[in-house]
Design a protein around this motif. Structure first.
Motif, PDB file in Angstrom:
ATOM      1  N   SER A  72       0.844  -1.193   0.000  1.00  9.93           N
ATOM      2  CA  SER A  72       0.000   0.000   0.000  1.00  9.93           C
ATOM      3  C   SER A  72       0.886   1.252   0.000  1.00  9.93           C
ATOM      4  O   SER A  72       1.936   1.267   0.646  1.00  9.93           O
ATOM      5  CB  SER A  72      -0.896  -0.013   1.232  1.00  9.93           C
ATOM      6  OG  SER A  72      -1.750   1.101   1.247  1.00  9.93           O
ATOM      7  N   PRO A  73       0.478   2.347  -0.682  1.00 12.53           N
ATOM      8  CA  PRO A  73      -0.722   2.478  -1.530  1.00 12.53           C
ATOM      9  C   PRO A  73      -0.570   1.701  -2.832  1.00 12.53           C
ATOM     10  O   PRO A  73       0.514   1.661  -3.406  1.00 12.53           O
ATOM     11  CB  PRO A  73      -0.816   3.978  -1.792  1.00 12.53           C
ATOM     12  CG  PRO A  73       0.590   4.460  -1.692  1.00 12.53           C
ATOM     13  CD  PRO A  73       1.250   3.608  -0.644  1.00 12.53           C
ATOM     14  N   HIS A  74      -1.649   1.100  -3.271  1.00  8.23           N
ATOM     15  CA  HIS A  74      -1.588   0.161  -4.376  1.00  8.23           C
ATOM     16  C   HIS A  74      -1.706   0.869  -5.720  1.00  8.23           C
ATOM     17  O   HIS A  74      -2.785   1.322  -6.100  1.00  8.23           O
ATOM     18  CB  HIS A  74      -2.709  -0.870  -4.249  1.00  8.23           C
ATOM     19  CG  HIS A  74      -2.599  -1.701  -3.011  1.00  8.23           C
ATOM     20  ND1 HIS A  74      -1.695  -2.725  -2.882  1.00  8.23           N
ATOM     21  CD2 HIS A  74      -3.269  -1.641  -1.839  1.00  8.23           C
ATOM     22  CE1 HIS A  74      -1.811  -3.269  -1.687  1.00  8.23           C
ATOM     23  NE2 HIS A  74      -2.758  -2.638  -1.034  1.00  8.23           N
ATOM     24  N   GLU A  75      -0.569   0.970  -6.414  1.00  2.00           N
ATOM     25  CA  GLU A  75      -0.618   1.459  -7.784  1.00  2.00           C
ATOM     26  C   GLU A  75      -1.226   0.364  -8.651  1.00  2.00           C
ATOM     27  O   GLU A  75      -0.749  -0.766  -8.671  1.00  2.00           O
ATOM     28  CB  GLU A  75       0.779   1.800  -8.286  1.00  2.00           C
ATOM     29  CG  GLU A  75       0.769   2.320  -9.727  1.00  2.00           C
ATOM     30  CD  GLU A  75       2.171   2.621 -10.242  1.00  2.00           C
ATOM     31  OE1 GLU A  75       3.141   2.294  -9.533  1.00  2.00           O
ATOM     32  OE2 GLU A  75       2.288   3.152 -11.346  1.00  2.00           O
ATOM     33  N   ASN A  95      -8.085   3.134  -8.724  1.00  2.80           N
ATOM     34  CA  ASN A  95      -7.848   3.562  -7.345  1.00  2.80           C
ATOM     35  C   ASN A  95      -8.624   2.673  -6.376  1.00  2.80           C
ATOM     36  O   ASN A  95      -9.639   3.083  -5.826  1.00  2.80           O
ATOM     37  CB  ASN A  95      -8.270   5.034  -7.166  1.00  2.80           C
ATOM     38  CG  ASN A  95      -7.964   5.548  -5.773  1.00  2.80           C
ATOM     39  OD1 ASN A  95      -7.022   5.101  -5.129  1.00  2.80           O
ATOM     40  ND2 ASN A  95      -8.774   6.495  -5.298  1.00  2.80           N
ATOM     41  N   ASN A  97      -9.081   1.991  -3.249  1.00  4.25           N
ATOM     42  CA  ASN A  97      -8.665   2.503  -1.942  1.00  4.25           C
ATOM     43  C   ASN A  97      -9.135   1.645  -0.773  1.00  4.25           C
ATOM     44  O   ASN A  97      -8.827   1.944   0.377  1.00  4.25           O
ATOM     45  CB  ASN A  97      -9.157   3.949  -1.755  1.00  4.25           C
ATOM     46  CG  ASN A  97     -10.646   4.089  -2.020  1.00  4.25           C
ATOM     47  OD1 ASN A  97     -11.373   3.097  -2.026  1.00  4.25           O
ATOM     48  ND2 ASN A  97     -11.097   5.310  -2.241  1.00  4.25           N
TER      49      ASN A  97
END
Length: 367
Positions: A72-75, A95, A97
């Motif tokens: 995370s954050p997951h591209e 995204n 999230n």
């Protein structure tokens, strides 16, 4: 004195509007929900429209690759592999999230992605953004010494999606499956199979291939003391096994399963001559129909391996290497283009999917 004739109001029959909408990309359909109440109802809540749209998209071989970072954050990227890999317009950033760290892709079916994170499972439709959490099963928190294998597929006979989990150790295996429609886990005896771990390629690659109504893995058949392809039939709720091609001599650490031109296919790395061999089962479950169709060079980059993902409408073969570099070969094995998408040192997971508006079926008890 001549009267002015008003411009005639253009009218399209409802049936024609449906046929036009069915041929639009999902991204456009989501935008067009705001055109009018009728279109909103059709696109948002008509299961027949959603199913027809998916069937048409799948029949035209319109598939995309999903690349998602592990941490995370997951591209997350969705890439149209029919277009040039150098075309920036062919990729879209997503995204998701709702994802936590340590994510892994465990399956793909009818536009849904099965994700595993922190001992929990979720189903996500990247086209609509909708996701659903799956309750824990019997063995999802199995002993650390056990190997866990997963699969995800669709049972057309009951309009149901099944998540399959197999826990395997040196002595025995345990198989359970979750029915989306029934909202329950069930266990069955998997027999004398020990599933195979090919961890040389990835931190967690033990994902079953859904094809022809069954989920497929590599396994050791203890009774025969032989390596086989084992499949869980979603309609029959039972396991069956298929043997490898007679001339197939590669170790399971260096091969994998995929769907090539609508056939169950096997790829294998040959490090002695830097090639990737592709075998196709021309008639499902018929051992004599195994045919070696391609030998691709794998020495065009300095990476550890290359495995195929998809065959385009033009017959080009697209695959990925251990640095998340997409590579495209033509039917003669010539490298056409390649492109790196790896900006994360921890790596990515990759899968194929078809865009869809489909929703998961409701629990029978609530329907």
């Amino acid at each position: 004195m001549m009267r002015k004739v008003k411009n005639p109001v253009l009218y399209l029959p409802h049936e024609l509007i449906i046929q036009i909408l069915l041929r639009l990309p999902v991204k456009s359909l989501i935008r067009f929900k705001c055109v009018c109440k009728s279109w909103f109802s059709i696109i948002s809540s008509d299961p027949q429209f959603a199913n027809s749209q998916f069937q048409l998209t799948a029949a035209t071989h319109t598939h995309r690759a999903l690349i998602i970072s592990i941490v995370s954050p997951h591209e997350t990227l969705s890439i149209d592999l029919e277009e040039s890999l150098d075309d920036d317009n062919a990729s879209v950033s997503l995204n998701p999230n709702f994802l936590a760290s340590g994510i892994a892709i465990k399956g793909s079916c009818r536009g849904f992605i099965l994700l595993h994170c922190s001992s929990s499972l979720s189903l996500w439709n990247p086209s609509t953004g909708v996701y659903t959490n799956i309750p824990s099963g019997y063995n999802l928190d199995a002993d650390a010494d056990a190997e866990n294998f997963y699969g995800f597929g669709y049972d057309q006979s009951t309009d149901d999606y099944l998540i399959v989990s197999i826990s395997s150790d040196t002595d025995s295996s345990y198989l359970e499956f979750f029915s989306i429609r029934a909202n329950t886990w069930k266990q069955i005896d998997p027999g004398t199979y020990i599933h195979h771990t090919n961890t040389i390629f990835d931190d967690d690659p033990r994902v079953g291939l859904f094809f022809n109504g069954a989920i497929h893995w590599f396994a050791h058949f203890l009774d025969l003391k032989k390596k086989v392809i084992v499949a869980f039939d979603l309609m029959e709720r039972k396991l069956l096994d298929m043997h490898f091609p007679d001339q197939f001599i590669s170790e399971l650490d260096y091969c994998g399963l995929w769907v090539f031109q609508e056939f169950l296919s096997l790829w294998s790395m040959n490090y002695s001559n830097d090639t990737v061999q592709i075998w196709v089962m021309k008639e499902y479950k018929l051992h004599s129909s195994w045919t070696k169709t391609h030998v691709l060079p794998s020495d065009t980059s300095s990476t550890l391996y290359f495995f195929p993902l998809h065959c385009t409408k033009r017959g080009d073969i697209v695959g990925v290497d251990d640095n998340t570099i997409l590579m495209k070969y033509n039917d003669d094995g010539q490298l056409l283009e390649h492109r790196s998408y790896d900006n994360d040192p921890c790596g990515y997971h990759v899968t194929m999917y078809t865009e869809s508006l489909l929703s998961l079926p409701e629990d029978d008890a609530q329907a």
